[in-house]
Write a protein that holds these residues in place. Structure first.
Motif, PDB file in Angstrom:
ATOM      1  N   THR A   1       0.828  -1.208   0.000  1.00 16.20           N
ATOM      2  CA  THR A   1       0.000   0.000   0.000  1.00 16.20           C
ATOM      3  C   THR A   1       0.861   1.256   0.000  1.00 16.20           C
ATOM      4  OG1 THR A   1      -1.718  -1.195   1.228  1.00 16.20           O
ATOM      5  CG2 THR A   1      -1.857   1.201   1.204  1.00 16.20           C
TER       6      THR A   1
ATOM      7  N   MET B   1       0.928   6.773   6.251  1.00 18.10           N
ATOM      8  CA  MET B   1      -0.400   6.835   5.646  1.00 18.10           C
ATOM      9  C   MET B   1      -0.950   5.431   5.396  1.00 18.10           C
ATOM     10  SD  MET B   1      -1.587   8.714   2.100  1.00 18.10           S
ATOM     11  CE  MET B   1      -0.790  10.241   2.595  1.00 18.10           C
ATOM     12  N   ALA B   2      -0.095   4.516   4.938  1.00 21.44           N
ATOM     13  CA  ALA B   2      -0.534   3.143   4.694  1.00 21.44           C
ATOM     14  C   ALA B   2      -0.953   2.462   5.994  1.00 21.44           C
ATOM     15  CB  ALA B   2       0.584   2.355   4.012  1.00 21.44           C
TER      16      ALA B   2
ATOM     17  N   ARG C   1      -2.189   3.946   8.630  1.00 24.98           N
ATOM     18  CA  ARG C   1      -3.475   4.525   9.019  1.00 24.98           C
ATOM     19  C   ARG C   1      -4.610   3.939   8.186  1.00 24.98           C
ATOM     20  NH1 ARG C   1      -3.189   9.769  11.480  1.00 24.98           N
ATOM     21  NH2 ARG C   1      -5.454   9.809  11.187  1.00 24.98           N
ATOM     22  N   GLN C   2      -4.390   3.794   6.882  1.00 28.88           N
ATOM     23  CA  GLN C   2      -5.440   3.271   6.013  1.00 28.88           C
ATOM     24  C   GLN C   2      -5.751   1.807   6.300  1.00 28.88           C
ATOM     25  OE1 GLN C   2      -4.081   4.080   2.021  1.00 28.88           O
ATOM     26  NE2 GLN C   2      -4.992   6.116   1.985  1.00 28.88           N
ATOM     27  N   CYS C   3      -4.737   1.035   6.691  1.00 28.73           N
ATOM     28  CA  CYS C   3      -4.927  -0.399   6.947  1.00 28.73           C
ATOM     29  C   CYS C   3      -5.276  -0.691   8.400  1.00 28.73           C
ATOM     30  CB  CYS C   3      -3.672  -1.169   6.552  1.00 28.73           C
ATOM     31  SG  CYS C   3      -3.271  -1.076   4.795  1.00 28.73           S
TER      32      CYS C   3
ATOM     33  N   GLU D   1      -6.321  11.747  -0.297  1.00 28.99           N
ATOM     34  CA  GLU D   1      -6.560  10.428   0.285  1.00 28.99           C
ATOM     35  C   GLU D   1      -7.443  10.540   1.527  1.00 28.99           C
ATOM     36  OE1 GLU D   1      -5.630   7.382  -0.502  1.00 28.99           O
ATOM     37  OE2 GLU D   1      -4.298   7.736  -2.201  1.00 28.99           O
TER      38      GLU D   1
ATOM     39  N   VAL E   1      -8.005   9.131   5.056  1.00 30.70           N
ATOM     40  CA  VAL E   1      -7.242   8.407   6.068  1.00 30.70           C
ATOM     41  C   VAL E   1      -8.059   8.375   7.354  1.00 30.70           C
ATOM     42  CG1 VAL E   1      -5.096   8.291   7.369  1.00 30.70           C
ATOM     43  CG2 VAL E   1      -5.089   9.166   5.025  1.00 30.70           C
TER      44      VAL E   1
END
Length: 244
Positions: free
Chosen positions: A138, A167-168, A170-172, A205, A207
């Motif tokens: 990601t 950021m990845a 947080r997104q996952c 994005e 988030v």
């Protein structure tokens, strides 16, 4: 059954079908078996889910965004094989030139070199933080998007890479703080936060925020607590969230 194959030599019908269970080709009009004992071009193994299929397949490594060429390039090795015959000096020089130009072609321009360096930095950070592979993938996609929009120009590659990892995470839904990423990336928390806010603004994005419950499982694993203790902690956090 499958598609029609040729014509029947007995009745001339074109309705020939291949039966994969009995491994033969038969005529649907007169029933003549035109061919039998056909070879199966498929694999000799069976898989009942995607995980088994990925483990048993032997067609090479899967595509990955964590490598600048997605793992599709070849590599001319510099080491001689033990069973290979000795080559003449002219052939050795030719092989050396092939290796040199092959390396240059893989990183032909500044964008490719930038991407290769950044993805190596992402891999180093993810290994130090011991985060799952899908988060690295990601983060690699996020960095590629930033590079495509020319957001790296005039900014630190390490800073954008560290912000992509954050950021990845947080997104996952994986709890990692800026301080942890700062410790392994040798950048200040302020620099990573600045790059992160810039990328959020430019990439648009979404988030989600990290919830306290996501930290419970992590702390429970680090402290080697029992599942019952973790469940009680989940209940306490849930009750505290509802009281706000």
């Amino acid at each position: 059954m499958s598609r029609s194959l040729g014509r029947c030599p007995e009745c001339g019908s074109g309705k020939l079908v291949k039966d994969y269970e009995s491994a033969d080709i038969a005529c649907m009009h007169c029933g003549l078996v035109v061919a039998d004992r056909l070879e199966d071009p498929g694999p000799e193994w069976r898989a009942f889910n995607d995980e088994q299929k990925a483990k048993r397949t032997r067609v090479g490594a899967p595509l990955t965004f964590a490598i600048h060429d997605k793992g599709l390039s070849t590599l001319i090795d510099w080491r001689g094989l033990p069973h290979a015959r000795k080559v003449s000096p002219d052939q050795a020089a030719q092989i050396y030139n092939l290796r040199k130009w092959q390396r240059r072609v893989r990183l032909s321009d500044a964008t490719e070199r930038n991407l290769a360096f950044a993805l190596a930095e992402l891999s180093k950070i993810s290994t130090s933080l011991n985060i799952p592979k899908h988060i690295l993938e990601t983060a690699s996609v996020i960095y590629r998007r930033a590079l495509k929009k020319r957001l790296i120009r005039g900014r630190s590659i390490q800073g954008i890479a560290a912000a992509s990892i954050y950021m990845a995470c947080r997104q996952c839904g994986v709890a990692r703080t800026l301080d942890e990423i700062s410790e392994v990336s040798l950048l200040t928390r302020k620099d990573i936060g600045r790059s992160y806010r810039f990328m959020i603004k430019e990439l648009g994005e979404f988030v989600p925020s990290i919830t306290p419950i996501q930290y419970v499982s992590r702390f429970s694993n680090q402290l080697a607590l029992q599942g019952r203790t973790e469940n009680i902690a989940h209940s306490i956090v849930k009750m505290a969230t509802e009281l706000r």
